[in-house]
Enzyme design. Structure first.
Site, mmCIF file in Angstrom:
data_model
loop_
_atom_site.group_PDB
_atom_site.id
_atom_site.type_symbol
_atom_site.label_atom_id
_atom_site.label_comp_id
_atom_site.label_asym_id
_atom_site.label_seq_id
_atom_site.Cartn_x
_atom_site.Cartn_y
_atom_site.Cartn_z
ATOM 1 N N GLY A 12 44.186 -42.401 21.203
ATOM 2 C CA GLY A 12 43.322 -42.700 22.331
ATOM 3 C C GLY A 12 43.988 -42.391 23.657
ATOM 4 O O GLY A 12 45.155 -41.986 23.706
ATOM 5 N N ASP A 13 43.228 -42.531 24.744
ATOM 6 C CA ASP A 13 43.735 -42.304 26.109
ATOM 7 C C ASP A 13 44.186 -40.861 26.323
ATOM 8 O O ASP A 13 45.073 -40.589 27.123
ATOM 9 C CB ASP A 13 44.908 -43.249 26.435
ATOM 10 C CG ASP A 13 44.574 -44.705 26.168
ATOM 11 O OD1 ASP A 13 43.539 -45.155 26.683
ATOM 12 O OD2 ASP A 13 45.329 -45.376 25.448
ATOM 13 N N LYS A 16 39.768 -37.907 27.304
ATOM 14 C CA LYS A 16 38.433 -37.539 26.828
ATOM 15 C C LYS A 16 37.390 -37.629 27.934
ATOM 16 O O LYS A 16 36.443 -36.848 27.966
ATOM 17 C CB LYS A 16 38.025 -38.448 25.662
ATOM 18 C CG LYS A 16 38.892 -38.312 24.435
ATOM 19 C CD LYS A 16 38.434 -39.211 23.301
ATOM 20 C CE LYS A 16 38.559 -40.683 23.627
ATOM 21 N NZ LYS A 16 39.956 -41.118 23.826
ATOM 22 N N GLY A 40 38.058 -47.080 27.573
ATOM 23 C CA GLY A 40 37.669 -46.674 28.923
ATOM 24 C C GLY A 40 37.864 -45.198 29.157
ATOM 25 O O GLY A 40 38.755 -44.572 28.581
ATOM 26 N N HIS A 41 36.996 -44.622 29.976
ATOM 27 C CA HIS A 41 37.135 -43.239 30.414
ATOM 28 C C HIS A 41 37.307 -43.234 31.925
ATOM 29 O O HIS A 41 36.508 -43.833 32.647
ATOM 30 C CB HIS A 41 35.889 -42.422 30.057
ATOM 31 C CG HIS A 41 35.770 -42.113 28.600
ATOM 32 N ND1 HIS A 41 34.583 -41.739 28.002
ATOM 33 C CD2 HIS A 41 36.685 -42.114 27.618
ATOM 34 C CE1 HIS A 41 34.785 -41.527 26.716
ATOM 35 N NE2 HIS A 41 36.050 -41.755 26.461
ATOM 36 N N GLN A 222 38.500 -44.207 21.851
ATOM 37 C CA GLN A 222 39.750 -44.310 21.110
ATOM 38 C C GLN A 222 40.177 -42.934 20.536
ATOM 39 O O GLN A 222 39.828 -41.906 21.088
ATOM 40 C CB GLN A 222 39.659 -45.376 20.004
ATOM 41 C CG GLN A 222 39.561 -46.779 20.526
ATOM 42 C CD GLN A 222 38.146 -47.328 20.567
ATOM 43 O OE1 GLN A 222 37.236 -46.847 19.932
ATOM 44 N NE2 GLN A 222 37.956 -48.377 21.340
ATOM 45 N N ARG A 301 47.766 -51.983 30.826
ATOM 46 C CA ARG A 301 49.050 -52.093 30.142
ATOM 47 C C ARG A 301 49.788 -50.754 30.183
ATOM 48 O O ARG A 301 49.180 -49.700 30.031
ATOM 49 C CB ARG A 301 48.849 -52.485 28.673
ATOM 50 C CG ARG A 301 48.407 -53.906 28.461
ATOM 51 C CD ARG A 301 48.269 -54.234 26.976
ATOM 52 N NE ARG A 301 47.163 -53.527 26.359
ATOM 53 C CZ ARG A 301 46.786 -53.701 25.084
ATOM 54 N NH1 ARG A 301 47.454 -54.528 24.311
ATOM 55 N NH2 ARG A 301 45.766 -53.037 24.594
ATOM 56 N N LEU A 329 46.769 -33.053 30.505
ATOM 57 C CA LEU A 329 47.956 -33.468 31.249
ATOM 58 C C LEU A 329 49.146 -32.537 31.024
ATOM 59 O O LEU A 329 50.304 -32.951 30.958
ATOM 60 C CB LEU A 329 48.334 -34.916 30.892
ATOM 61 C CG LEU A 329 47.320 -35.949 31.405
ATOM 62 C CD1 LEU A 329 46.547 -36.559 30.251
ATOM 63 C CD2 LEU A 329 48.014 -37.046 32.177
#
Length: 426
Positions: A12-13, A16, A40-41, A222, A301, A329
């Site tokens: 996840g993260d 997306k 979250g997006h 996710q 976090r 990234l």
């Protein structure tokens, strides 16, 4: 007709939200098929940053139909807060459709989620404590409350009474405060009346769009390694974020899924507990975390950071049906002298190329790396593959070689114009 599924190919993260936002401009329909407000997006739109939790990413375009499908568990209060927050920031023209077969998350789910996590002590999952797991458990136990019942006051009253009796018994056994029926019913009745105008049979809506040969984008929450079936169990989410899960979670036939785009970072991150073979500490981890802003969209976090793991990517390719990849990234790696890519694991003296099902085994694997020279150049203004430094080009080529997946786009920054498309997908 064109359908494209976006899935996270790691934990996840992966970015997306940006890819969904980017590709949604060409879509007619954007569908969120599973999960809840535990994911979250982060999307940049017109110079503003938006953190979406459960609303589909096509909400910014009034032309796009946004569907919250039957595989989701929806927190009515949070969803409306999110929607009102968007409206306050000028997003007032949108099309939103909520499946009448989706389940709802209620306050007792959140209380139980926190309690279960607390009782696990040193075996905590790392849940966001937003009640997602208990809501899915109620769905499987056939005591959950679906949107279709939620929006009908008399039906909601009946099913809530029955379910709350069971839930209060659970809370009492755990030594927790019990919930008052009237408080929940009266508060959530107001949410139901506001939500009702968005509710329909989204399976029928999707069939209509397919028959109209619309372009449909299915966005994931996710990542594959958090899949309930194929992830690093038990450190997983409570649903399946794979391409294979989309048909049942959206109410369409499997034959309508054409392409699956796996989103991955140029490195690896993970939030929460569980095995993470390529995890690193020290200066490089800090450099990546700070440069990549690696903090949870919802929880804030700090994310765990590691080198790119192609064993994980190959696992995701196989179980999620990934046939295209988006590398996100990429610019974060600029400035690192030497880069590592994991291509295999060592387990008890043997070389393996797959993810063990056993947590006990997976926690003991040692990553086997190949090393590649990095690049010092700033690539945030690059707009083509050819403009990349040679070492950056070689990094992309090596990933394709190790995963057998074509990289169809890569990202060198958060803005839409920092997304370099190598192959049109929608």
């Amino acid at each position: 007709m064109k359908t494209l599924v976006i899935v996270g190919s790691q934990w996840g993260d992966e970015g997306k939200g940006k890819v969904t936002d980017f590709l949604a401009q060409k879509a007619d329909v954007v569908v969120r098929s599973q999960g809840g407000n535990n994911a979250g997006h982060t999307i940049l739109f017109n110079g503003q940053k938006f953190a979406l939790r459960s609303i589909p990413s096509g909400i910014f375009n009034p032309r796009i139909k946004n569907i919250m499908a039957n595989g989701m568990v929806i927190h009515p209060k949070q969803m409306l807060e999110e929607l009102h927050g968007l409206e306050e920031r000028g997003i007032t023209k949108y099309q939103l459709f909520i499946s009448n077969r989706a389940h709802i998350v209620l306050p007792y789910h959140e209380a139980l989620d926190g309690a279960f996590e607390q009782f696990k002590k040193d075996k905590k999952i790392g849940t966001t404590k937003r009640g997602i797991g208990p809501a899915y458990a109620d769905k499987a136990n056939r005591i959950g409350i679906r949107i279709a019942d939620f929006i009908e006051p008399c039906v909601f009253k009946e099913v809530l009474k029955q379910t709350l009796e069971i839930k209060n018994m659970e809370l009492k056994m755990l030594g927790l405060e019990q919930f008052d029926f009237d408080c929940i019913y009266n508060e959530y009745l107001e949410y139901a009346s506001e939500i009702k105008k968005y509710v329909c049979d989204t399976s029928l809506l999707l069939e209509e769009e397919i028959n109209k040969e619309s372009k449909i984008l299915f966005e994931g929450a996710q990542g594959v390694m958090l899949c309930l079936d194929h992830g690093t169990y038990p450190y997983v989410t409570s649903s399946s974020p794979t391409g294979a899960s989309v048909p049942v979670n959206s109410g369409i036939a499997p034959r309508y899924i054409q392409d699956v785009l796996g989103i991955c970072k140029a490195y690896t991150t993970r939030v929460g507990e569980g095995p993470f073979p390529t995890e690193i500490d020290g200066d490089i981890a800090t450099y990546i975390r700070e440069k990549g802003h690696e903090y949870g969209t919802v929880t804030k976090r700090p994310r765990r950071v590691g080198y790119l793991d192609c064993v994980v990517l190959n696992h995701a390719r196989r179980v999620a049906g990934i046939n295209h990849m988006a590398l996100m990234l990429f610019d974060v790696l600029s400035g690192i002298e030497n880069l590592k890519i994991c291509y295999a694991y060592e387990l008890d003296g043997k070389i393996i190329h797959s993810v063990p099902a056993s947590e006990y085994e997976y926690s003991r694997v040692k990553p086997i790396y190949l090393e590649m020279p990095g690049w010092q150049e700033d690539i945030s203004n690059v707009r083509s593959f050819e403009d990349l430094p040679v070492n950056a080009q070689n990094y992309l080529k090596k990933i394709e070689e190790l995963t057998h997946i074509k990289i169809s786009l890569f990202s060198v920054g958060p803005d839409r114009n920092q997304t370099i498309v190598l192959e049109e997908l929608l």
